[in-house]
Design a protein around this motif. Structure first.
Motif, mmCIF file in Angstrom:
data_model
loop_
_atom_site.group_PDB
_atom_site.id
_atom_site.type_symbol
_atom_site.label_atom_id
_atom_site.label_comp_id
_atom_site.label_asym_id
_atom_site.label_seq_id
_atom_site.Cartn_x
_atom_site.Cartn_y
_atom_site.Cartn_z
ATOM 1 N N LYS A 233 30.096 51.805 56.270
ATOM 2 C CA LYS A 233 30.440 50.099 55.710
ATOM 3 C C LYS A 233 30.128 50.263 54.594
ATOM 4 N N GLU A 234 30.732 50.949 53.759
ATOM 5 C CA GLU A 234 30.502 51.197 52.437
ATOM 6 C C GLU A 234 32.035 51.356 52.016
ATOM 7 N N ASN A 235 32.701 52.481 52.407
ATOM 8 C CA ASN A 235 34.098 52.808 53.153
ATOM 9 C C ASN A 235 35.112 51.375 53.525
ATOM 10 N N MET A 236 34.264 50.358 54.081
ATOM 11 C CA MET A 236 35.432 48.991 54.092
ATOM 12 C C MET A 236 35.190 48.328 53.225
ATOM 13 N N MET A 237 33.787 48.033 53.078
ATOM 14 C CA MET A 237 33.637 47.076 51.943
ATOM 15 C C MET A 237 34.780 47.296 50.769
ATOM 16 N N LEU A 238 34.971 49.029 49.904
ATOM 17 C CA LEU A 238 35.706 48.889 49.885
ATOM 18 C C LEU A 238 36.624 49.108 49.364
ATOM 19 N N MET A 239 37.560 49.442 50.892
ATOM 20 C CA MET A 239 38.433 48.590 50.936
ATOM 21 C C MET A 239 39.034 47.125 50.972
ATOM 22 N N GLU A 240 37.685 47.187 51.868
ATOM 23 C CA GLU A 240 38.200 45.079 51.492
ATOM 24 C C GLU A 240 38.064 44.659 49.993
ATOM 25 N N PHE A 241 37.731 45.329 49.388
ATOM 26 C CA PHE A 241 37.646 44.910 48.067
ATOM 27 C C PHE A 241 38.837 44.694 46.931
ATOM 28 N N LEU A 242 39.173 45.433 47.435
ATOM 29 C CA LEU A 242 40.786 47.388 46.849
ATOM 30 C C LEU A 242 41.939 46.042 47.297
ATOM 31 N N ALA A 243 41.647 45.408 49.108
ATOM 32 C CA ALA A 243 42.832 44.775 49.489
ATOM 33 C C ALA A 243 42.964 42.850 48.883
ATOM 34 N N THR A 244 41.329 41.872 48.357
ATOM 35 C CA THR A 244 41.088 40.964 47.916
ATOM 36 C C THR A 244 41.913 41.185 46.544
ATOM 37 N N HIS A 245 41.438 42.512 46.005
ATOM 38 C CA HIS A 245 42.342 42.711 44.457
ATOM 39 C C HIS A 245 43.779 41.968 44.084
ATOM 40 N N GLN A 246 43.976 43.581 45.132
ATOM 41 C CA GLN A 246 45.366 43.588 45.145
ATOM 42 C C GLN A 246 46.336 42.492 45.962
ATOM 43 N N TYR A 247 45.526 41.362 47.026
ATOM 44 C CA TYR A 247 46.238 40.508 47.519
ATOM 45 C C TYR A 247 45.727 39.437 45.767
ATOM 46 N N GLU A 248 44.886 39.565 45.058
ATOM 47 C CA GLU A 248 45.017 37.973 44.367
ATOM 48 C C GLU A 248 45.911 38.606 42.726
ATOM 49 N N GLU A 249 46.410 40.052 42.901
ATOM 50 C CA GLU A 249 46.504 40.201 41.934
ATOM 51 C C GLU A 249 48.523 40.067 42.228
ATOM 52 N N SER A 250 48.898 40.015 42.982
ATOM 53 C CA SER A 250 50.077 39.688 43.556
ATOM 54 C C SER A 250 50.315 38.247 44.009
ATOM 55 N N TRP A 251 49.418 37.918 44.360
ATOM 56 C CA TRP A 251 49.603 35.905 43.887
ATOM 57 C C TRP A 251 49.541 35.834 43.016
ATOM 58 N N LYS A 252 48.870 35.597 41.605
ATOM 59 C CA LYS A 252 49.361 35.769 40.382
ATOM 60 C C LYS A 252 50.237 36.252 39.134
ATOM 61 N N ALA A 253 50.522 36.905 40.083
ATOM 62 C CA ALA A 253 51.873 37.778 40.111
ATOM 63 C C ALA A 253 53.286 36.797 40.547
ATOM 64 N N ARG A 254 53.098 35.916 41.453
ATOM 65 C CA ARG A 254 54.785 34.758 41.792
ATOM 66 C C ARG A 254 54.437 33.564 41.324
ATOM 67 N N GLN A 255 52.856 33.687 40.867
ATOM 68 C CA GLN A 255 52.485 32.023 40.679
ATOM 69 C C GLN A 255 52.634 31.825 38.892
ATOM 70 N N ARG A 256 53.024 33.303 38.351
ATOM 71 C CA ARG A 256 53.553 33.622 37.028
ATOM 72 C C ARG A 256 54.897 32.955 36.884
ATOM 73 N N ASP A 257 56.064 34.014 38.380
ATOM 74 C CA ASP A 257 57.101 34.417 38.468
ATOM 75 C C ASP A 257 57.776 31.894 38.596
ATOM 76 N N THR A 258 57.458 31.951 39.337
ATOM 77 C CA THR A 258 57.351 30.168 39.879
ATOM 78 C C THR A 258 57.416 29.137 38.491
ATOM 79 N N GLU A 259 56.705 29.821 38.253
ATOM 80 C CA GLU A 259 56.728 28.267 36.244
ATOM 81 C C GLU A 259 57.776 29.665 35.120
#
Length: 298
Positions: A272-298
């Motif tokens: 469970k802890e490993n799954m929660m860690l993987m979900e956190f890392l995936a969410t954090h990576q998705y947020e970082e990629s989304w913020k990078a696309r927002q900066r590129d569009t601006e």
């Protein structure tokens, strides 16, 4: 075997183990571990008090901790447990109460060591370790060697195997009737070597003696050589050693398979802890990629 007492070597080994487990392990070790350091500790503080009895300022905690005995590591503690485990496992067949005395000793020593580490020894430095290191291999080696030792102790120092051989091979009705007669050999007193015959005896007029062994009688062709019964008993003893060793190894592997090193609840919690860690890392990576696309569009 010839130098053992008439009851056999098993009784002597049992007495020695009882003295070691009850006298040395339970009494002597605990006295030396607790009483002697306590005496030195009290005498040391008494000398300090006599030297600085005029000082009114109370001592700080670090001063009190510094006056304690330095921590020498866990090697002496491990060595004591290894020696105790060796005595218990290697010769448990001769003294079945050894595990009970070892358990009693360990229950007492847990409390004594806790008091010693808190009040008499400086606080040790915390070091992260994966396991107990080489001590685990030593314990495994002693455990495997103890199986062979106990097999030979049961087979060659007790009457278990000879009795079974007589009951199932030589007994007429399948009982132990006549076992004493079967296990004694004949000796003609006239066959003593010159100068070896006893000079005094309590019984006179004896021409034939009986002794505990499996040898041909004096009237046989090969007098006093090992008889067929001796080789049958020896083969049965060796077969028992092999059977006992394989049975013990099989049971140990079965117990190790049935009782896992990591409990099931702990394994599930780690998943469970490993799954929660993987979900956190995936969410954090998705947020970082989304913020990078927002900066590129601006």
């Amino acid at each position: 075997m010839e130098e053992c007492a008439p009851p056999g070597c098993l009784i002597e080994l049992c007495i020695q183990l009882s003295m070691i487990m009850l006298g040395k392990q339970l009494i002597q070790n605990n006295v030396f571990e607790v009483l002697i350091p306590y005496v030195f500790f009290c005498s040391f503080f008494f000398s300090i008090y006599q030297t600085f009895h005029t000082e009114k300022r109370p001592k700080q905690q670090f001063d009190k901790d510094f006056t304690l005995e330095p921590f020498e590591g866990v090697s002496p503690e491990y060595m004591e447990m290894i020696i105790q485990y060796g005595f218990v496992s290697l010769f448990v067949a001769s003294f079945p109460l050894a595990p009970a005395f070892a358990l009693l000793n360990n229950v007492i020593e847990i409390r004594l060591d806790a008091a010693k580490f808190v009040t008499e020894i400086r606080r040790p430095d915390a070091v992260r370790c994966k396991d107990i290191g080489i001590w685990y291999n030593i314990l495994c080696g002693i455990s495997k060697f103890s199986v062979i030792t106990n097999a030979f102790v049961i087979s060659f120092t007790s009457e278990f195997v000879p009795r079974m051989v007589y009951q199932y091979m030589y007994s007429v009705n399948g009982t132990m009737n006549g076992y004493t007669e079967h296990s004694l050999s004949y000796f003609n007193v006239s066959n003593f070597a010159p100068g070896t015959a006893p000079t005094t005896t309590l019984v006179t007029g004896v021409s034939m003696c009986r002794y505990k062994d499996y040898r041909d009688p004096p009237w046989a062709t090969d007098a006093y050589t090992f008889s067929k019964q001796y080789w049958s008993v020896l083969a049965a003893k060796l077969a028992f050693v092999i059977f006992f060793q394989n049975l013990a190894m099989f049971l140990s592997m079965l117990v190790a398979w049935m009782i896992p090193d990591v409990p099931r609840s702990l394994r599930e919690q780690l998943k469970k802890e490993n799954m929660m860690l993987m979900e956190f890392l995936a969410t954090h990576q998705y947020e970082e990629s989304w913020k990078a696309r927002q900066r590129d569009t601006e």
